[in-house]
Design a protein around this motif. Structure first.
Motif, PDB file in Angstrom:
ATOM      1  N   THR A 233     -12.846  50.926  25.275  1.00  0.00           N
ATOM      2  CA  THR A 233     -11.823  51.542  25.935  1.00  0.00           C
ATOM      3  C   THR A 233     -10.549  51.491  24.762  1.00  0.00           C
ATOM      4  O   THR A 233     -10.355  50.539  24.132  1.00  0.00           O
ATOM      5  CB  THR A 233     -11.411  50.896  27.180  1.00  0.00           C
ATOM      6  N   ALA A 234      -9.810  52.682  24.704  1.00  0.00           N
ATOM      7  CA  ALA A 234      -8.713  52.861  23.996  1.00  0.00           C
ATOM      8  C   ALA A 234      -7.450  52.653  24.819  1.00  0.00           C
ATOM      9  O   ALA A 234      -7.400  53.285  25.990  1.00  0.00           O
ATOM     10  CB  ALA A 234      -8.351  54.326  23.269  1.00  0.00           C
ATOM     11  N   TYR A 235      -6.495  51.639  24.708  1.00  0.00           N
ATOM     12  CA  TYR A 235      -5.317  51.469  25.121  1.00  0.00           C
ATOM     13  C   TYR A 235      -4.207  51.928  24.467  1.00  0.00           C
ATOM     14  O   TYR A 235      -3.849  51.361  23.212  1.00  0.00           O
ATOM     15  CB  TYR A 235      -5.255  49.915  25.440  1.00  0.00           C
ATOM     16  N   VAL A 236      -3.390  52.972  25.021  1.00  0.00           N
ATOM     17  CA  VAL A 236      -2.205  53.319  24.282  1.00  0.00           C
ATOM     18  C   VAL A 236      -1.094  52.547  25.024  1.00  0.00           C
ATOM     19  O   VAL A 236      -0.664  53.169  25.978  1.00  0.00           O
ATOM     20  CB  VAL A 236      -2.124  54.809  24.473  1.00  0.00           C
ATOM     21  N   THR A 237      -0.556  51.591  24.688  1.00  0.00           N
ATOM     22  CA  THR A 237       0.453  50.785  25.123  1.00  0.00           C
ATOM     23  C   THR A 237       1.755  50.631  24.357  1.00  0.00           C
ATOM     24  O   THR A 237       2.855  50.515  25.029  1.00  0.00           O
ATOM     25  CB  THR A 237       0.042  49.203  24.974  1.00  0.00           C
ATOM     26  N   ASN A 238       1.560  50.797  23.118  1.00  0.00           N
ATOM     27  CA  ASN A 238       2.774  50.827  22.198  1.00  0.00           C
ATOM     28  C   ASN A 238       3.474  52.124  21.945  1.00  0.00           C
ATOM     29  O   ASN A 238       4.218  52.563  20.984  1.00  0.00           O
ATOM     30  CB  ASN A 238       2.696  50.156  20.717  1.00  0.00           C
ATOM     31  N   SER A 239       2.572  53.195  22.724  1.00  0.00           N
ATOM     32  CA  SER A 239       2.978  54.524  22.922  1.00  0.00           C
ATOM     33  C   SER A 239       2.486  55.476  21.788  1.00  0.00           C
ATOM     34  O   SER A 239       2.879  55.193  20.655  1.00  0.00           O
ATOM     35  CB  SER A 239       4.546  54.607  23.069  1.00  0.00           C
ATOM     36  N   GLY A 240       2.354  56.445  22.211  1.00  0.00           N
ATOM     37  CA  GLY A 240       2.368  57.792  21.320  1.00  0.00           C
ATOM     38  C   GLY A 240       3.587  58.485  21.188  1.00  0.00           C
ATOM     39  O   GLY A 240       3.958  59.145  22.149  1.00  0.00           O
ATOM     40  N   HIS A 241       4.540  58.339  19.937  1.00  0.00           N
ATOM     41  CA  HIS A 241       5.733  58.782  20.076  1.00  0.00           C
ATOM     42  C   HIS A 241       5.691  60.000  19.126  1.00  0.00           C
ATOM     43  O   HIS A 241       5.367  59.967  18.063  1.00  0.00           O
ATOM     44  CB  HIS A 241       6.828  57.769  19.920  1.00  0.00           C
ATOM     45  N   PHE A 242       6.357  60.988  19.528  1.00  0.00           N
ATOM     46  CA  PHE A 242       7.008  62.039  18.622  1.00  0.00           C
ATOM     47  C   PHE A 242       8.473  61.889  18.707  1.00  0.00           C
ATOM     48  O   PHE A 242       9.246  61.992  19.594  1.00  0.00           O
ATOM     49  CB  PHE A 242       6.584  63.332  18.940  1.00  0.00           C
ATOM     50  N   PHE A 243       9.359  62.122  17.485  1.00  0.00           N
ATOM     51  CA  PHE A 243      10.649  62.365  17.405  1.00  0.00           C
ATOM     52  C   PHE A 243      11.219  63.383  16.732  1.00  0.00           C
ATOM     53  O   PHE A 243      10.521  63.805  15.541  1.00  0.00           O
ATOM     54  CB  PHE A 243      11.439  60.852  16.791  1.00  0.00           C
ATOM     55  N   MET A 244      12.083  63.952  17.215  1.00  0.00           N
ATOM     56  CA  MET A 244      12.812  65.176  16.553  1.00  0.00           C
ATOM     57  C   MET A 244      14.390  65.146  16.672  1.00  0.00           C
ATOM     58  O   MET A 244      14.841  65.241  17.734  1.00  0.00           O
ATOM     59  CB  MET A 244      12.378  66.671  17.209  1.00  0.00           C
ATOM     60  N   GLY A 245      14.887  65.386  15.415  1.00  0.00           N
ATOM     61  CA  GLY A 245      16.406  65.515  15.584  1.00  0.00           C
ATOM     62  C   GLY A 245      17.047  66.778  14.670  1.00  0.00           C
ATOM     63  O   GLY A 245      16.357  66.777  13.584  1.00  0.00           O
ATOM     64  N   THR A 246      18.241  67.165  15.046  1.00  0.00           N
ATOM     65  CA  THR A 246      18.838  68.341  14.414  1.00  0.00           C
ATOM     66  C   THR A 246      19.308  67.841  12.844  1.00  0.00           C
ATOM     67  O   THR A 246      19.542  66.606  12.607  1.00  0.00           O
ATOM     68  CB  THR A 246      20.083  68.471  15.077  1.00  0.00           C
ATOM     69  N   CYS A 247      19.013  68.731  12.032  1.00  0.00           N
ATOM     70  CA  CYS A 247      19.315  68.379  10.634  1.00  0.00           C
ATOM     71  C   CYS A 247      19.755  69.355   9.789  1.00  0.00           C
ATOM     72  O   CYS A 247      19.402  70.471  10.122  1.00  0.00           O
ATOM     73  CB  CYS A 247      17.966  67.803  10.120  1.00  0.00           C
ATOM     74  N   ARG A 248      20.930  69.371   9.040  1.00  0.00           N
ATOM     75  CA  ARG A 248      21.382  69.991   8.040  1.00  0.00           C
ATOM     76  C   ARG A 248      21.072  69.715   6.524  1.00  0.00           C
ATOM     77  O   ARG A 248      21.174  68.317   6.465  1.00  0.00           O
ATOM     78  CB  ARG A 248      22.584  70.670   8.210  1.00  0.00           C
TER      79      ARG A 248
END
Length: 282
Positions: A233-248
């Motif tokens: 069994t796979a436990y996803v506890t520390n989360s699958g995260h994706f982060f996106m921020g505006t950038c110039r």
């Protein structure tokens, strides 16, 4: 528990499979697919007090609150890690300006194939995809920086986690087309008992993609899980995260003649956005 720490980006996926066309979900823009078929999402997007305080703006349960029994679809059981950490899809949809950042998170979920893996050609592979269209608060552009992480652990069904593997890739649909936003992987996990944890974190430089504002990309994370033997069994506890921020683009302010200068381009400088993302990845 044995620990595996991975990092970096992979140029290609380590598993090959057939991706079936996803079925539309009840959630507007938010979807979860298991082996190519969408699952029903619950909760109407309402966030708990704890998730709201973490900055999320739209929250979806993978299972109804009236039951603790796991769901089953396409030979995969998906369940809650615990009553205090239920399986859910969490979204923070912001314009990416200032200290805000877009986030797509899958957390509190257990994943187990109903098929017993027998090794070699009889190993078991399955996939989970989760996605969102970030259109509630479009990014101001002119581009975005993105990064990902995922953490959790495998628990053996037969006393030994051996040759299991988890790989997660990200893609996004932007005004210029579909972009590869990178991958992270455990690599092949050696023979360990009775469980092994993993914490996979993207490294700098983070991926920069053109996203002239107003920009509302669609982002999909695809998790491939390989089980070599048994019904681990796979436990996803520390989360699958994706982060996106505006950038110039970074750069100094040019010299200007006396008088009122033209304003700087909108959005944060890329190095400032990278700092925001790094703080989230830690």
């Amino acid at each position: 528990m044995t620990h595996v720490r991975g990092f970096g980006l992979l140029s290609s996926l380590l598993f090959v499979g057939v991706l079936m066309a996803p079925v539309p979900s009840e959630a507007s823009g938010a979807t979860v697919y298991i082996n190519g078929t969408s699952i029903q999402l619950y909760g109407g997007g309402t966030c708990s007090t704890a998730d709201k305080s973490s900055g999320y703006t739209s929250c979806w349960a993978l299972l109804p609150s009236s039951t603790s029994a796991p769901g089953l679809i396409n030979n995969v059981n998906y369940g809650n890690v615990s009553s205090s950490n239920p399986a859910r899809l969490l979204i923070a949809d912001t314009n990416g300006a200032g200290n805000s950042i877009d986030t797509l998170t899958l957390t509190g979920v257990t994943l187990q194939s109903t098929i017993t893996a027998l090794g070699g050609g009889s190993a078991v592979n399955f996939q989970v995809q989760y996605s969102n269209i970030f259109d509630a608060a479009p990014n101001v552009g002119p581009s975005v920086l993105t990064a990902q992480r995922i953490g959790g652990y495998f628990v053996a069904s037969d006393g030994s986690v051996n040759k299991n593997q988890l790989t997660e890739s990200v893609s996004g649909v932007f005004p210029a087309g579909t972009a590869d936003l990178g991958s992270v992987s455990t690599g092949v996990i050696g023979n360990t008992t009775p469980s092994v944890s993993f914490n996979l974190v993207a490294t700098q430089p983070y991926i920069q993609t053109s996203c002239p504002g107003p920009c509302s990309p669609s982002v999909t994370k695809t998790m491939f899980i390989h089980i070599e033997n048994g019904k681990d069994t796979a436990y996803v506890t520390n989360s699958g995260h994706f982060f996106m921020g505006t950038c110039r683009d970074n750069g100094s302010v040019p010299s200007v003649p006396p008088g009122t200068p033209d304003p700087l381009p909108p959005g944060n400088a890329c190095n400032g956005t990278a700092g925001k993302i790094t703080a989230k990845l830690i």
